[in-house]
Design an enzyme around this catalytic site. Sequence first.
Site, PDB file in Angstrom:
ATOM      1  N   ASP A  31       0.835  -1.201   0.000  1.00 26.39           N
ATOM      2  CA  ASP A  31       0.000   0.000   0.000  1.00 26.39           C
ATOM      3  C   ASP A  31       0.871   1.252   0.000  1.00 26.39           C
ATOM      4  O   ASP A  31       1.934   1.268   0.614  1.00 26.39           O
ATOM      5  CB  ASP A  31      -0.872  -0.022   1.263  1.00 26.39           C
TER       6      ASP A  31
ATOM      7  N   ASN B  73      -9.635  -3.063  -7.547  1.00 27.62           N
ATOM      8  CA  ASN B  73      -8.743  -2.140  -8.257  1.00 27.62           C
ATOM      9  C   ASN B  73      -9.161  -1.892  -9.702  1.00 27.62           C
ATOM     10  O   ASN B  73      -8.694  -0.944 -10.326  1.00 27.62           O
ATOM     11  CB  ASN B  73      -7.298  -2.650  -8.238  1.00 27.62           C
TER      12      ASN B  73
END
Lengths: 489, 239
Positions: free
Chosen positions: B13, B61
Site C-alpha cells: 500500500d 482495483n
Amino acid sequence: MTTGTTGTAEETPLFATQAPFRAFFDDPRWALAIIRATVLEAAHPQVGAALADNSTFVAHPWRRLRNTFLSMRRMFDADPAVRDREAARLNRLHARMSGSDSRGRAYDAMDRATRAWVVATLFESAVTMCRLSGQPLDQATMERLYGEYRAFLAALDGDAGELPEDLNDFWRYFDRVVEDELENTEAARLILYRLFDHLPAPALLDGMPALWAAGRAVVGPLLGAITVASLPEPYRRKAGLAEMPGTPTLMQGAYLAAGLTRFLPDGWINAETIIETLSLSPDSDDPRARTVTALRARMTQASALLRLLTPLGGDAGPGPAPTASKTTGEGRRSAEEFFRTVLDQTGDGYLDWPDLAAMARELATRLDLDEPQETRLYDAFAAWWRELQAALDTDGDGRVSADEYATAVPSLAGPALIRVAEVLFDATDKDGSGTINAEEHRALFRTAFHRDLTITDGTYDRSAFVGDFLTFMAGRRRNSAYDALLADA
Amino acid sequence: MRAVPRHVACVMDGNGRWAQRRSLPRTAGHRAAEATVIDIIEAARAAGVEWLSLYAFSTENWNRPGTEVDYLMRLVRRVVRKHAPLLLARGIRCRFLGAADPRIPRELAQDFDDLATLTADNRGMTLTVAFDHGGRRDIVEAARSLIRNGTQADDVTERLFADHLPFPDTPDVDLVIRTSGEQRISNFMLWQVAYAEWVFPDVLWPDFRAPDFLTCLRTYRRRDRRFGGVPPQTNGDPS
C-alpha cells in the site's frame, strides 16, 4: 500418389543382392532428397491433382511420413509375400483415387505413365543427392540402382515398361518430362510455400507451440530454399522460382553436411527410431513414453522460458483473454476445432469425400486390413459421406464448409455413422470374439486400454466401442485414443 | 522469541501517495514499487520465510482510472518477464492467485502461466502473487466447488472447506504486513488470515526495504500468539 522408396531387398531375381541402398533408409540426406522428389512428383499435373485432392500431408504430414516409411520398408522386405501384399494394398489404395483437377482434366492414381514418373523422381533424386553431396555414384552402381527402381515399379505395376530399359534413355526421358509435362501445379506450390510455413508439430512436440514455432521459423524457410535450389533448372524457370543469391551454396552445404553423418557410429541415426519417437504421444503406455513425458515437462518449461525471454513487441495490444478455451476445455471442443483437427483431413477447409477416405485409409492401414474387410470399411465411410452430404451441404456445392458444419452439428450422428462404428469394431475384433482385447486395442490405438474406457473384464465390448466412437465423432468429446488416431499431425 | 513466520503476506500500500508527495503521476509510484518487491523477495528468502504472498491487485482495483489500470498491466508484464530467469535460478516457486478476469490482457495471462510452469518444480520459497484477487470470491468459489461435488451439509468441516480454496496447499498466514499505516483487511486472503498477526509500518511501499521487513519479522517474533487460548505461564521466560 507416391509411396516411393529406395533401398533394396535381399534375394529374388528382381532385386539385387547385397545392394548398398538399404543404407539410404537411415541416410539424413535422403530426407532432403525425398522432399525434392515430392516436389517433382507434385509438379506432374496428374500426381499434383491427386495430391491436391486426396493427400493429407498438409494437415497430417507426420502421420503420412510414418505410413510412407513403413510402406517402403515392406516393399523392400526380404519376404516376397510381404512385398506382394504391400503392393496389392498400394494398388487398392491408389485405385480409390481418381477424379478431375481444377481445370477439369481427369486424373487416375493407377495411370501407368504417372506411376512411372513417381518412381523416376525417386531414382533421380537419389542420384542427385549423391551428386550434390560430393559423392557421385559410378556408372555401375547407378545402373544397379536403376534396375532396382524398375523392379520396384514392376512389383507395383506388373512390369516396368513405362520406364526406359536403358539408363541412358532414362535421362532423355527424365529431361523430356521435366521440359514438356511438368507444370507449376497447386500441389507443388503447396509443398514449397505452405507446408514448410505451417508444418504442424509432431505428436511428441504437440503442446509446446512456442518451441516448435521458433524452430520452424528458422528451419522452414531454409528447407524451402534448399529444395528450390536443388530442383532442375528447366523446372525452376517454368515455375517462376526466383534465383536467390547464395542458395546453391547453402543447398550443397546442407547435402554435404548431411552426407558427413556417415562417419557417425552405426546406429546413431536410425530413421525408424526417429519416426517412431516423433509419433509417440505422451499418454501412451510405451516404455519410452515415461522418458518422453519427462522430456516434455522439461520442454514445456523451456518453451515457457523462451516465451518469457522473447523481447516484447512494440505495442503489446491488450486484447481480452480468450475465455472460449476455458469454457470448452473440459473434454469438449468447439465445432470449429473439431472440424479442423479431425474432419478436414486434407486441410483444404472443406469436408469432402477425400477427407473421409483419408480416415478410412488411416484406419485400414493401422489395422492392416485385407479384402474384403477393407472395402467394407470404405463402403461404410462412403455411406456416411452420403448421409453427411445430404444433411449438411446446404448450398449444394458437393462439399461441406466449416460454417455449414457448425450450424448443423447435431445431425452428425445418423445410422450411417453407427454403421461405420460397427464395421470398425468388426475389423478391429480380429478373432471375432465379440470383444476387443488388449492386443486388438493396441493395433488400432497403439496404446493399451485407457482408464477412462468403459471396460469390463479387461475387454472392450461392442456397445461400449460404438458408444465411444459416436461420442467422439458426434458429441465432439475429447478422447485421447481417438485424438491420437485421427487428430495428430 | 518464537520462530520466523512460515507464511508472510504483504499488502503493498502507498504507491500513489508516494508519488503524490513527490508531485509525480501515480504511475511513477507503481514503477518504484518494483524495486521494493524484488528487495522483499530476497529478504524473505534469506530470513527463512517459506511462503511469501504479495497483494498486487484486488478485484476492486478494476475501478481505478482506465489509464492507470492499463499502465499497471503493462508494468506487471514487464516485471514478470524481467525477473523470470532470476526467480527460477533462486529456486522460488511462483504462482498467481486470482488472475481469472477476462479483462486481464491475454499476453499477461500467458506470461503468468509461463512463469508458473517454469518455476513449478522449484522447492525454495513459494511466492504467491495475488493478482485480481478477492478473499470473498475465493470463499464463494470454494462453496460452489463443494456444492458441485455433492458434499452433504453435515460433512463440511473447516479442513474440507479449505481444501476447496484455490491453492489448498497454502498454509495459514502467520504475519501480514500492510505498509503506509493503513489498518484495513481489504478483502485479502480472508480465510487464510484468520489467526494472522498484523503489523502496520508507517512507511510507504516504495520506501519499504529489507531492514524494515526484518523489523516487522522481529515484531512478530516478540508477539504472543494465543490462537484464542489463555496466555501460557511464562515465568522467567525471556519472551
